[in-house]
Scaffold this motif. Sequence first.
Motif, PDB file in Angstrom:
ATOM      1  N   PRO A   1      -1.751  17.559  -4.515  1.00 46.92           N
ATOM      2  CA  PRO A   1      -2.519  16.347  -4.238  1.00 46.92           C
ATOM      3  C   PRO A   1      -1.621  15.251  -3.688  1.00 46.92           C
ATOM      4  N   SER A   2      -2.236  14.313  -2.965  1.00 47.57           N
ATOM      5  CA  SER A   2      -1.452  13.258  -2.319  1.00 47.57           C
ATOM      6  C   SER A   2      -0.854  12.275  -3.309  1.00 47.57           C
ATOM      7  N   VAL A   3      -1.258  12.347  -4.583  1.00 51.27           N
ATOM      8  CA  VAL A   3      -0.718  11.437  -5.591  1.00 51.27           C
ATOM      9  C   VAL A   3       0.743  11.748  -5.940  1.00 51.27           C
ATOM     10  N   CYS A   4       1.230  12.899  -5.538  1.00 57.03           N
ATOM     11  CA  CYS A   4       2.603  13.317  -5.898  1.00 57.03           C
ATOM     12  C   CYS A   4       3.632  12.670  -4.977  1.00 57.03           C
ATOM     13  N   HIS A   5       3.948  11.407  -5.254  1.00 61.50           N
ATOM     14  CA  HIS A   5       4.962  10.723  -4.467  1.00 61.50           C
ATOM     15  C   HIS A   5       5.694   9.718  -5.333  1.00 61.50           C
ATOM     16  N   LYS A   6       6.878   9.326  -4.910  1.00 56.49           N
ATOM     17  CA  LYS A   6       7.635   8.283  -5.589  1.00 56.49           C
ATOM     18  C   LYS A   6       6.970   6.934  -5.306  1.00 56.49           C
ATOM     19  N   PRO A   7       7.311   5.864  -6.061  1.00 57.05           N
ATOM     20  CA  PRO A   7       6.688   4.558  -5.837  1.00 57.05           C
ATOM     21  C   PRO A   7       6.921   4.024  -4.430  1.00 57.05           C
ATOM     22  N   PHE A   8       5.931   3.301  -3.919  1.00 64.33           N
ATOM     23  CA  PHE A   8       6.060   2.652  -2.618  1.00 64.33           C
ATOM     24  C   PHE A   8       7.032   1.482  -2.706  1.00 64.33           C
ATOM     25  N   LYS A   9       7.806   1.298  -1.646  1.00 67.29           N
ATOM     26  CA  LYS A   9       8.734   0.177  -1.559  1.00 67.29           C
ATOM     27  C   LYS A   9       8.525  -0.538  -0.223  1.00 67.29           C
ATOM     28  N   PRO A  10       8.682  -1.868  -0.202  1.00 60.80           N
ATOM     29  CA  PRO A  10       8.491  -2.604   1.062  1.00 60.80           C
ATOM     30  C   PRO A  10       9.478  -2.141   2.127  1.00 60.80           C
ATOM     31  N   MET A  11       9.037  -2.194   3.370  1.00 64.01           N
ATOM     32  CA  MET A  11       9.909  -1.876   4.493  1.00 64.01           C
ATOM     33  C   MET A  11       9.664  -2.887   5.602  1.00 64.01           C
ATOM     34  N   SER A  12      10.536  -2.922   6.569  1.00 66.02           N
ATOM     35  CA  SER A  12      10.408  -3.880   7.661  1.00 66.02           C
ATOM     36  C   SER A  12       9.145  -3.611   8.462  1.00 66.02           C
ATOM     37  N   CYS A  13       8.428  -4.688   8.785  1.00 70.59           N
ATOM     38  CA  CYS A  13       7.194  -4.565   9.561  1.00 70.59           C
ATOM     39  C   CYS A  13       7.429  -4.714  11.060  1.00 70.59           C
ATOM     40  N   GLY A  14       8.628  -5.140  11.472  1.00 70.93           N
ATOM     41  CA  GLY A  14       8.894  -5.349  12.889  1.00 70.93           C
ATOM     42  C   GLY A  14       7.947  -6.367  13.481  1.00 70.93           C
ATOM     43  N   ASP A  15       7.234  -5.976  14.531  1.00 70.01           N
ATOM     44  CA  ASP A  15       6.288  -6.882  15.197  1.00 70.01           C
ATOM     45  C   ASP A  15       4.844  -6.605  14.796  1.00 70.01           C
ATOM     46  N   LEU A  16       4.656  -5.873  13.702  1.00 72.73           N
ATOM     47  CA  LEU A  16       3.322  -5.659  13.155  1.00 72.73           C
ATOM     48  C   LEU A  16       3.020  -6.797  12.190  1.00 72.73           C
ATOM     49  N   THR A  17       1.950  -7.560  12.433  1.00 73.40           N
ATOM     50  CA  THR A  17       1.756  -8.781  11.656  1.00 73.40           C
ATOM     51  C   THR A  17       0.283  -9.129  11.527  1.00 73.40           C
ATOM     52  N   GLU A  18      -0.026  -9.903  10.499  1.00 66.22           N
ATOM     53  CA  GLU A  18      -1.328 -10.564  10.375  1.00 66.22           C
ATOM     54  C   GLU A  18      -1.131 -12.060  10.200  1.00 66.22           C
ATOM     55  N   ASN A  19       0.019 -12.543  10.587  1.00 68.14           N
ATOM     56  CA  ASN A  19       0.303 -13.974  10.470  1.00 68.14           C
ATOM     57  C   ASN A  19      -0.278 -14.694  11.673  1.00 68.14           C
ATOM     58  N   TRP A  20      -1.573 -15.004  11.574  1.00 70.45           N
ATOM     59  CA  TRP A  20      -2.256 -15.620  12.711  1.00 70.45           C
ATOM     60  C   TRP A  20      -1.888 -17.081  12.896  1.00 70.45           C
ATOM     61  N   ASN A  21      -1.136 -17.667  11.970  1.00 70.90           N
ATOM     62  CA  ASN A  21      -0.816 -19.099  12.039  1.00 70.90           C
ATOM     63  C   ASN A  21       0.592 -19.378  12.550  1.00 70.90           C
ATOM     64  N   GLU A  22       1.284 -18.348  13.060  1.00 75.55           N
ATOM     65  CA  GLU A  22       2.668 -18.575  13.451  1.00 75.55           C
ATOM     66  C   GLU A  22       2.806 -19.273  14.798  1.00 75.55           C
ATOM     67  N   VAL A  23       1.735 -19.354  15.579  1.00 78.24           N
ATOM     68  CA  VAL A  23       1.772 -20.091  16.848  1.00 78.24           C
ATOM     69  C   VAL A  23       0.519 -20.961  16.938  1.00 78.24           C
ATOM     70  N   GLU A  24       0.575 -21.982  17.784  1.00 76.23           N
ATOM     71  CA  GLU A  24      -0.566 -22.864  17.986  1.00 76.23           C
ATOM     72  C   GLU A  24      -1.665 -22.155  18.787  1.00 76.23           C
ATOM     73  N   PRO A  25      -2.927 -22.476  18.540  1.00 73.75           N
ATOM     74  CA  PRO A  25      -4.017 -21.861  19.303  1.00 73.75           C
ATOM     75  C   PRO A  25      -3.888 -22.150  20.795  1.00 73.75           C
TER      76      PRO A  25
END
Length: 379
Positions: free
Chosen positions: A62-86
């Motif tokens: 089953p897919s549950v057999c994995h070690k804990p998730f850890k953060p990794m670099s997102c690069g240019d993948l983002t949901e920060n819609w407020n980082e630039v002016e409209p």
Amino acid sequence: MYMSGFGNEFASEDPRCPGSLPEGQNNPQVCPYGLYAEQLSGSAFTCPRSTNKRSWLYRILPSVCHKPFKPMSCGDLTENWNEVEPDPNQLRWKPFNILKSSEKKVDFISGLHTVCGAGDSKSRNGIAIHMYTCNTSMIDKCFQNADGDFLIGANGLANPRDFQTPVAWYEDRTVATGYTVVNKYQGKLFSCQQDFSPFNVVAWHGNYTPYKYNLENFMVINCVAYDHADPSIFTVLTAKSTRPGVAIADFVIFPPRWGVADHTFRPPYYHRNCMSEFMGLIKGHYEAKEEGFQPGGASLHSIMTPHGPDVDCFEKNSTAVLKPERVAEGTMAFMFESSFSMAVTKWGLETCQRLDKSYYKCWEALKSHFNPNWKPSSK
């Protein structure tokens, strides 16, 4: 190998393990071949049965057999819609850079870049548009998206039989060096390790499936009298919102077709509307902007931002002899039309360095043809 159809109830088992699908039930006490039963749900349990999306998978582990998730670099993948002016201006990007095989190795995940979007993955209500480029395969690595689907539901003139869903095929492989599973969750990337390939499904049945579709198979309808039919006639797929008739995103294409409308300016007309329109060109020359809109490029016309054909297109088609003609031959353009007001990322406006800052000039030479003494021609 693929099975054809859209929204079907499929059943598939790897021919190497005949009888691996349990008979008459989903979750037997002991599954055939010693497999694990695992359900994959794509809708709430309380959805009406007609709209319920789920599949049962029969896996080696089953897919549950994995070690804990850890953060990794997102690069240019983002949901920060407020980082630039409209920016309400018409935006157009020159073709995005394509990586060469001799350059630094970049796989699908590290090659993802967010161009624009809106909404929030935490509330599961929104849209994000990404571009990607890669020059190497993901070896002992896979990607899953907990924030939403890369695939969206159907509503249009794409024939169900042309959607193709893969048959079962398993990989029973131990990876001593570790197999990396990358998970996108609430706009961030996380990775975990396991010692086996996750592509270990021996059999499955259900209607929540991945699929592929060839855009060349789209069956076009069009106006055969005068004026334009609504662009929704070119809708391939729709992601519905909570408001009936209003989409989070309509996926629309503009394929080769016949133009026959009489007494009509046939290219897209000048317009502005209550939707955001993100457009891309896959190949060929787009009919309304043959010069500046290039394959591999894109444009964004935000809510209530006016747009339409460039000068050359307007002048040429205002005086053209209206006879039946092939439109968009050898081309393929697409559009995401969304009820969300898109925010453009810093990568899209600055980092990628592909923004065409002279886009507005394609309309500058439009001139007034107004004649207050005009009289209708006699028939």
